[in-house]
Motif scaffolding. Structure first.
Motif, PDB file in Angstrom:
ATOM      1  N   LEU A  31       0.739  -1.168  -0.027  1.00 31.76           N
ATOM      2  CA  LEU A  31      -0.084   0.126   0.000  1.00 31.76           C
ATOM      3  C   LEU A  31       0.811   1.243  -0.061  1.00 31.76           C
ATOM      4  CD1 LEU A  31      -2.892  -0.975   2.530  1.00 31.76           C
ATOM      5  CD2 LEU A  31      -2.980  -0.443   0.057  1.00 31.76           C
ATOM      6  N   VAL A  32       1.936   1.164   0.757  1.00 35.23           N
ATOM      7  CA  VAL A  32       2.991   2.272   0.597  1.00 35.23           C
ATOM      8  C   VAL A  32       3.529   2.495  -0.555  1.00 35.23           C
ATOM      9  CG1 VAL A  32       5.024   3.184   1.663  1.00 35.23           C
ATOM     10  CG2 VAL A  32       3.314   2.458   3.359  1.00 35.23           C
ATOM     11  N   ALA A  33       3.845   1.358  -1.173  1.00 38.97           N
ATOM     12  CA  ALA A  33       4.614   1.562  -2.581  1.00 38.97           C
ATOM     13  C   ALA A  33       3.728   1.865  -3.403  1.00 38.97           C
ATOM     14  CB  ALA A  33       5.130   0.273  -3.037  1.00 38.97           C
ATOM     15  N   ALA A  34       2.149   1.552  -3.559  1.00 37.02           N
ATOM     16  CA  ALA A  34       1.157   2.006  -4.353  1.00 37.02           C
ATOM     17  C   ALA A  34       1.035   3.541  -4.208  1.00 37.02           C
ATOM     18  CB  ALA A  34       0.090   1.337  -3.984  1.00 37.02           C
ATOM     19  N   ALA A  35       1.146   4.080  -3.074  1.00 40.21           N
ATOM     20  CA  ALA A  35       0.964   5.321  -2.694  1.00 40.21           C
ATOM     21  C   ALA A  35       1.925   6.182  -3.342  1.00 40.21           C
ATOM     22  CB  ALA A  35       0.488   5.675  -1.230  1.00 40.21           C
ATOM     23  N   VAL A  36       3.201   5.677  -3.147  1.00 40.93           N
ATOM     24  CA  VAL A  36       4.465   6.414  -3.791  1.00 40.93           C
ATOM     25  C   VAL A  36       4.381   6.370  -5.002  1.00 40.93           C
ATOM     26  CG1 VAL A  36       6.774   6.467  -3.754  1.00 40.93           C
ATOM     27  CG2 VAL A  36       5.664   5.943  -1.657  1.00 40.93           C
TER      28      VAL A  36
END
Length: 183
Positions: free
Chosen positions: A176-181
């Motif tokens: 999720l963090v990678a997708a947001a970045v």
């Protein structure tokens, strides 16, 4: 020898299936998906497995096991001190107490959708008024096996982190963090 009984929350399982179907439909509709969208779909799938699909109450001849999203509690029948219901199935053995996410109690919102037939054959939809007359199936299953096995020697209490769930949860949050970045 008695069979193992596995109790799961039907609504949570339906939510997981609906979520996975929605993620798959979205992936098919946007094929080929962007990198961030694919990461998001995989992360949500992992969260659905941890929160909705995995939780269960497993009742066997030796013990009752409560599989919650982050920890597993196994209580031998001779070690069990209390089995009751509130918002969910509650078990206590000595200093260890746990609630079963997979076995919501009759006081929960899901009870509002239960249907009960009165002795006269009238269908009632007010499950809250029926709480005292209809014990929860999970509580009945635990108490029946407990009564039958409480004097038999069984294991004590084991509390362990749900390693697979924690790993999937950590990976899902990282995705999720990678997708947001990437978005």
């Amino acid at each position: 020898m008695t069979t193992t009984v596995v109790l799961r929350h039907a609504l949570a399982r339906a939510v997981a299936v609906a979520g996975w179907a929605a993620a798959l439909a979205w992936l098919v509709a946007t094929w080929p998906p962007e990198g961030s969208g694919l990461l998001f779909a995989v992360a949500v799938s992992g969260l659905l497995w941890v929160l909705c699909w995995r939780p269960a109450v497993v009742i066997d001849d030796a013990a009752v096991t409560v599989r919650n999203p982050l920890r597993d509690v196994r209580i031998g029948w001779s070690a069990l001190d209390e089995a009751s219901f509130g918002w969910s199935l509650r078990l206590r053995a000595g200093d260890v107490a746990c609630r079963a996410v997979a076995a919501p109690g009759p006081a929960s919102m899901s009870a509002l959708y239960d249907r009960h037939v009165t002795p006269g054959g009238v269908l009632e939809r007010d499950a809250v008024a029926q709480v005292g007359r209809h014990p929860a199936p999970a509580l009945l299953a635990v108490r029946q096996r407990w009564e039958a096995r409480r004097s038999a020697p069984s294991g004590g209490v084991t509390v362990a982190p749900a390693v697979a769930s924690v790993a999937v949860l950590a990976a899902s949050l990282a995705l999720l963090v990678a997708a947001a970045v990437l978005a």
